[in-house]
Design a protein around this motif. Structure first.
Motif, PDB file in Angstrom:
ATOM      1  N   ARG A 124       0.824  -1.213   0.000  1.00 28.46           N
ATOM      2  CA  ARG A 124       0.000   0.000   0.000  1.00 28.46           C
ATOM      3  C   ARG A 124       0.856   1.260   0.000  1.00 28.46           C
ATOM      4  NH1 ARG A 124      -4.149  -2.394   4.578  1.00 28.46           N
ATOM      5  NH2 ARG A 124      -5.504  -3.569   3.140  1.00 28.46           N
ATOM      6  N   ALA A 125       1.944   1.245   0.766  1.00 24.02           N
ATOM      7  CA  ALA A 125       2.837   2.407   0.813  1.00 24.02           C
ATOM      8  C   ALA A 125       3.489   2.621  -0.555  1.00 24.02           C
ATOM      9  CB  ALA A 125       3.896   2.211   1.891  1.00 24.02           C
ATOM     10  N   TYR A 126       3.917   1.530  -1.157  1.00 24.29           N
ATOM     11  CA  TYR A 126       4.512   1.630  -2.498  1.00 24.29           C
ATOM     12  C   TYR A 126       3.510   2.214  -3.485  1.00 24.29           C
ATOM     13  CZ  TYR A 126       5.042  -0.256  -7.217  1.00 24.29           C
ATOM     14  OH  TYR A 126       5.059  -0.407  -8.583  1.00 24.29           O
ATOM     15  N   TYR A 127       2.287   1.744  -3.424  1.00 21.43           N
ATOM     16  CA  TYR A 127       1.266   2.220  -4.366  1.00 21.43           C
ATOM     17  C   TYR A 127       1.024   3.720  -4.208  1.00 21.43           C
ATOM     18  CZ  TYR A 127      -3.194   2.989  -6.622  1.00 21.43           C
ATOM     19  OH  TYR A 127      -4.187   3.487  -7.419  1.00 21.43           O
ATOM     20  N   ALA A 128       0.919   4.199  -2.966  1.00 20.80           N
ATOM     21  CA  ALA A 128       0.657   5.623  -2.728  1.00 20.80           C
ATOM     22  C   ALA A 128       1.772   6.486  -3.315  1.00 20.80           C
ATOM     23  CB  ALA A 128       0.512   5.886  -1.231  1.00 20.80           C
ATOM     24  N   ARG A 129       3.020   6.033  -3.190  1.00 13.92           N
ATOM     25  CA  ARG A 129       4.143   6.812  -3.709  1.00 13.92           C
ATOM     26  C   ARG A 129       4.188   6.772  -5.239  1.00 13.92           C
ATOM     27  NH1 ARG A 129       6.936   4.030   1.028  1.00 13.92           N
ATOM     28  NH2 ARG A 129       6.937   5.616   2.665  1.00 13.92           N
ATOM     29  N   LEU A 130       3.901   5.607  -5.807  1.00 17.37           N
ATOM     30  CA  LEU A 130       3.846   5.526  -7.268  1.00 17.37           C
ATOM     31  C   LEU A 130       2.728   6.413  -7.805  1.00 17.37           C
ATOM     32  CD1 LEU A 130       4.877   4.074  -9.882  1.00 17.37           C
ATOM     33  CD2 LEU A 130       2.969   2.489  -9.558  1.00 17.37           C
ATOM     34  N   VAL A 189       3.884  10.062  -7.979  1.00 16.63           N
ATOM     35  CA  VAL A 189       4.790  10.317  -9.101  1.00 16.63           C
ATOM     36  C   VAL A 189       4.022  10.362 -10.421  1.00 16.63           C
ATOM     37  CG1 VAL A 189       6.710   9.365 -10.439  1.00 16.63           C
ATOM     38  CG2 VAL A 189       6.797   9.342  -7.942  1.00 16.63           C
ATOM     39  N   MET A 190       3.121   9.404 -10.622  1.00 13.28           N
ATOM     40  CA  MET A 190       2.396   9.337 -11.879  1.00 13.28           C
ATOM     41  C   MET A 190       1.430  10.500 -12.046  1.00 13.28           C
ATOM     42  SD  MET A 190       3.715   6.986 -13.572  1.00 13.28           S
ATOM     43  CE  MET A 190       2.580   7.257 -14.928  1.00 13.28           C
ATOM     44  N   LEU A 191       0.830  10.981 -10.963  1.00 14.73           N
ATOM     45  CA  LEU A 191      -0.073  12.126 -11.067  1.00 14.73           C
ATOM     46  C   LEU A 191       0.680  13.375 -11.512  1.00 14.73           C
ATOM     47  CD1 LEU A 191      -2.448  11.658  -8.003  1.00 14.73           C
ATOM     48  CD2 LEU A 191      -3.017  11.427 -10.425  1.00 14.73           C
ATOM     49  N   LEU A 192       1.891  13.554 -11.003  1.00 12.58           N
ATOM     50  CA  LEU A 192       2.702  14.686 -11.445  1.00 12.58           C
ATOM     51  C   LEU A 192       3.004  14.583 -12.942  1.00 12.58           C
ATOM     52  CD1 LEU A 192       5.267  15.088  -8.514  1.00 12.58           C
ATOM     53  CD2 LEU A 192       3.419  16.656  -9.127  1.00 12.58           C
ATOM     54  N   VAL A 193       3.368  13.379 -13.386  1.00 15.65           N
ATOM     55  CA  VAL A 193       3.689  13.172 -14.795  1.00 15.65           C
ATOM     56  C   VAL A 193       2.455  13.402 -15.668  1.00 15.65           C
ATOM     57  CG1 VAL A 193       4.401  11.462 -16.505  1.00 15.65           C
ATOM     58  CG2 VAL A 193       5.567  11.588 -14.297  1.00 15.65           C
ATOM     59  N   LEU A 194       1.324  12.845 -15.257  1.00 21.63           N
ATOM     60  CA  LEU A 194       0.104  12.958 -16.053  1.00 21.63           C
ATOM     61  C   LEU A 194      -0.375  14.402 -16.139  1.00 21.63           C
ATOM     62  CD1 LEU A 194      -1.729   9.818 -14.650  1.00 21.63           C
ATOM     63  CD2 LEU A 194      -0.952  10.108 -17.004  1.00 21.63           C
ATOM     64  N   ILE A 248      -6.305   6.650  -0.826  1.00 23.96           N
ATOM     65  CA  ILE A 248      -6.881   7.480  -1.871  1.00 23.96           C
ATOM     66  C   ILE A 248      -5.932   8.617  -2.220  1.00 23.96           C
ATOM     67  CG2 ILE A 248      -8.761   9.069  -2.442  1.00 23.96           C
ATOM     68  CD1 ILE A 248      -9.639   6.205  -2.506  1.00 23.96           C
ATOM     69  N   LEU A 249      -5.354   9.238  -1.194  1.00 25.66           N
ATOM     70  CA  LEU A 249      -4.462  10.367  -1.412  1.00 25.66           C
ATOM     71  C   LEU A 249      -3.045   9.880  -1.718  1.00 25.66           C
ATOM     72  CD1 LEU A 249      -5.627  12.760   1.445  1.00 25.66           C
ATOM     73  CD2 LEU A 249      -6.267  12.822  -0.975  1.00 25.66           C
ATOM     74  N   PRO A 250      -2.396  10.467  -2.711  1.00 25.32           N
ATOM     75  CA  PRO A 250      -1.041  10.046  -3.080  1.00 25.32           C
ATOM     76  C   PRO A 250       0.011  10.601  -2.132  1.00 25.32           C
ATOM     77  CG  PRO A 250      -1.711  11.878  -4.441  1.00 25.32           C
ATOM     78  CD  PRO A 250      -2.907  11.526  -3.587  1.00 25.32           C
ATOM     79  N   ARG A 251       1.193  10.003  -2.190  1.00 25.87           N
ATOM     80  CA  ARG A 251       2.367  10.535  -1.505  1.00 25.87           C
ATOM     81  C   ARG A 251       3.429  10.820  -2.551  1.00 25.87           C
ATOM     82  NH1 ARG A 251       2.830   5.944   3.295  1.00 25.87           N
ATOM     83  NH2 ARG A 251       0.729   6.216   4.154  1.00 25.87           N
ATOM     84  N   PHE A 252       4.277  11.764  -2.249  1.00 31.38           N
ATOM     85  CA  PHE A 252       5.265  12.176  -3.234  1.00 31.38           C
ATOM     86  C   PHE A 252       6.660  11.820  -2.722  1.00 31.38           C
ATOM     87  CE2 PHE A 252       1.519  14.797  -3.659  1.00 31.38           C
ATOM     88  CZ  PHE A 252       1.245  14.693  -5.015  1.00 31.38           C
ATOM     89  N   SER A 253       7.069  10.576  -3.074  1.00 32.02           N
ATOM     90  CA  SER A 253       8.360  10.081  -2.613  1.00 32.02           C
ATOM     91  C   SER A 253       8.848   9.000  -3.565  1.00 32.02           C
ATOM     92  CB  SER A 253       8.247   9.524  -1.187  1.00 32.02           C
ATOM     93  OG  SER A 253       9.455   8.924  -0.796  1.00 32.02           O
ATOM     94  N   LEU A 254      10.156   8.988  -3.826  1.00 33.80           N
ATOM     95  CA  LEU A 254      10.764   7.973  -4.688  1.00 33.80           C
ATOM     96  C   LEU A 254      11.445   6.919  -3.827  1.00 33.80           C
ATOM     97  CD1 LEU A 254      12.346  10.111  -7.561  1.00 33.80           C
ATOM     98  CD2 LEU A 254      10.531   8.421  -7.812  1.00 33.80           C
ATOM     99  N   ASP A 255      10.662   5.924  -3.353  1.00 34.40           N
ATOM    100  CA  ASP A 255      11.294   4.860  -2.579  1.00 34.40           C
ATOM    101  C   ASP A 255      11.915   3.845  -3.547  1.00 34.40           C
ATOM    102  OD1 ASP A 255       9.327   3.199  -3.583  1.00 34.40           O
ATOM    103  OD2 ASP A 255       8.291   2.904  -1.689  1.00 34.40           O
TER     104      ASP A 255
END
Length: 537
Positions: free
Chosen positions: A99-105, A108-113, A237-244
């Motif tokens: 779940r933590a991995y998904y939130a961070r991905l 990142v993808m929302l910024l790109v999109l 639901i809410l994303p996180r902004f981190s490159l793990d």
């Protein structure tokens, strides 16, 4: 039972279980995709009847641009780079880590999109010229296409979010909600095409703008359609902004995937470029023909690729190469079981199909004839495209995203050579021939590269199965051929023509099933078994 016989029966039981699970999951995806494709055909019929081919040339080109990027940043690349990593993280580190991995991905993808959507709106004139420089000869058509592109481009952001939800659900073995989500795009486009043109014209806007509004609404609805199932997973639901490290691993996998899909997009760009220099309607004829061949491709071939990726990823994560190869063979056999008869049926009944589905309103005899020419050529490659879509997930499951790029590059080279050569004598049909031929070459390359990576694939088993399927398909063609001359198909989708087309399709389907049963098709047994189990529930 002795321990030896028990150990021998275990792989067979595992094979049967995996095969049933693959068939069940693929059946769910196929049902949803079939519903979407049928509604898509209805959508295309409505749009073809309500709008001229000049207007649809502009809209389908405008819609192609964000739709192409959706393949890069949406369900194509993201799912292939995301599902194997999520499956691995969940298996080795637990659900909380997944779940933590998904939130961070997601962050990142929302910024790109978001960034890509903004660039697309601003750079619409450059994009239109990149895809259809031939439109410069008609300034009004070019300007309409630019306006539509700006309106429809944010669709990619909605589809990117929908793809992230789909990936999470697929990784947890949930295929129902993602399978049926795409129907909402078709519903929205049909509603917009029927309800909005008059109001837009009265307000001084081009009526074709209704289709751009429908596309945006469809993107929003596809996100909403998956939210309920997604929230049950307990994912954020809410994303996180981190490159793990896991997100970086996905991005590393994503880069060659983008390269491979980028090669495909170059193929798409070149096909649109070539068509943009042809007479009015060429883009629409190609689009409608491609939509028709996507019905069988999406109904089961794409469904098998989608359904098999999580299972293949799990087997690869456990180091079970032989199990992955067995599942791959099952998937390819099932793909060919649908794709081969689809190639034959659409080639034989090309004109009846176009006439019955699209032949209404402003889509007359000339449009039926020209779309039929493209459909025959594209139908010849259905089996190859379906097989490619089944082969690629095998590479992705083993974290190998670079090798398929080589096959994609080969596809591009063959397409360019044939497309440039055949467009002048054959027009838009020459582009369709080049697409089918390039896909066939790509398939051969993928099989050779896959065999080099994992060893013997058991192709004899697949060839035997495909031979039985081809025999049943030829019997089906013999039944369908007389229907080509029963009706004046150039007259369009009259009641008589539509009923004749339905009768021809049913007769061909029955012929295929009867002969497949007579030659003891294993795939027919699997499909019928899955249907029986579904009915018993």
């Amino acid at each position: 039972m002795t321990s030896e016989s028990a150990s021998e029966s275990a792989p067979a039981a595992d094979d049967a279980r995996e095969r049933r699970q693959l068939t069940r999951r693929a059946g769910l995806v196929a049902a949803g995709t079939l519903a979407s494709r049928v509604l898509g055909a209805a959508r295309d019929a409505v749009i073809a009847a309500f709008f001229s081919v000049a207007a649809t040339d502009a809209f389908w080109l405008a819609f192609t641009i964000p739709n192409a990027l959706r393949g890069l940043l949406g369900e194509g690349a993201v799912s292939a780079a995301f599902v194997p990593v999520l499956t691995d993280v969940r298996a080795k580190e637990g659900v909380d880590a997944a779940r933590a991995y998904y939130a961070r991905l997601q962050g990142v993808m929302l910024l790109v999109l978001g960034g890509v959507s903004l660039l697309g709106v601003v750079g619409a004139p450059l994009l239109v010229d990149a895809y259809a420089s031939g439109f410069r000869a008609d300034p009004e058509l070019r300007e309409t296409t630019i306006t539509l592109t700006r309106w429809v481009f944010p669709y990619i952001a909605f589809m990117g979010v929908a793809a992230l939800l789909t990936g999470a659900l697929h990784a947890h073995g949930q295929f129902l909600a993602p399978a049926f989500a795409p129907i909402w795009l078709n519903v929205a486009l049909v509603a917009a095409a029927v309800a909005l043109p008059s109001a837009l014209a009265a307000a001084g806007h081009d009526p074709v703008l209704a289709l751009a509004i429908g596309a945006l609404a469809g993107g929003v609805l596809q996100v909403l359609a998956q939210l309920r199932a997604y929230r049950k997973l307990g994912y954020p639901i809410l994303p996180r902004f981190s490159l793990d490290p896991h997100v970086r691993r996905s991005l590393v996998l994503l880069v060659p995937l983008l390269a491979g899909l980028g090669v495909y997009q170059l193929n798409l760009v070149l096909s649109r470029q070539l068509a943009s220099y042809l007479p009015t309607g060429a883009l629409s004829y190609l689009f409608y023909a491609q939509r028709l061949v996507e019905i069988p491709q999406g109904m089961f071939a794409l469904a098998i690729g989608t359904a098999s990726l999580p299972a293949l990823s799990g087997l690869a994560s456990r180091g079970d190469v032989e199990g992955a190869k067995r599942l791959f063979r099952d998937g390819l056999r099932l793909s060919l079981f649908v794709a081969v008869p689809s190639s034959v049926l659409l080639a034989v009944l090309a004109e009846p199909t176009v006439s019955a589905i699209l032949g209404r309103g402003r889509f007359g005899a000339e449009q039926i004839h020209e779309t039929t020419r493209a459909l025959v050529a594209l139908a010849a490659g259905i089996w190859a495209v379906a097989s490619v879509r089944t082969c690629v997930p095998m590479f992705h499951a083993f974290g190998e995203t670079r090798t398929p790029v080589l096959a994609s590059l080969l596809n591009l080279v063959v397409f360019v050579a044939l497309g440039v050569t055949l467009t002048e004598p054959l027009g838009h049909a020459g582009i369709a021939v080049a697409i089918s031929a390039a896909s066939t070459v790509q398939l051969v390359a993928l099989v050779l590269l896959l065999r080099r990576k994992v060893g013997s694939l058991g192709l004899g088993e697949i060839a035997s199965s495909a031979g039985r399927t081809l025999l049943a398909s030829l019997a089906m063609a013999a039944v369908g051929w007389p229907f080509r001359s029963l009706v004046d198909w150039q007259a369009g989708g009259t009641l008589v023509a539509s009923l004749t087309f339905v009768g021809a399709t049913v007769a061909c389907g029955l012929a295929f099933v009867i002969v497949a049963y007579a030659v003891r098709s294993r795939e027919l047994h699997d499909v019928l078994g899955a249907l029986r189990r579904r009915v018993r529930r």
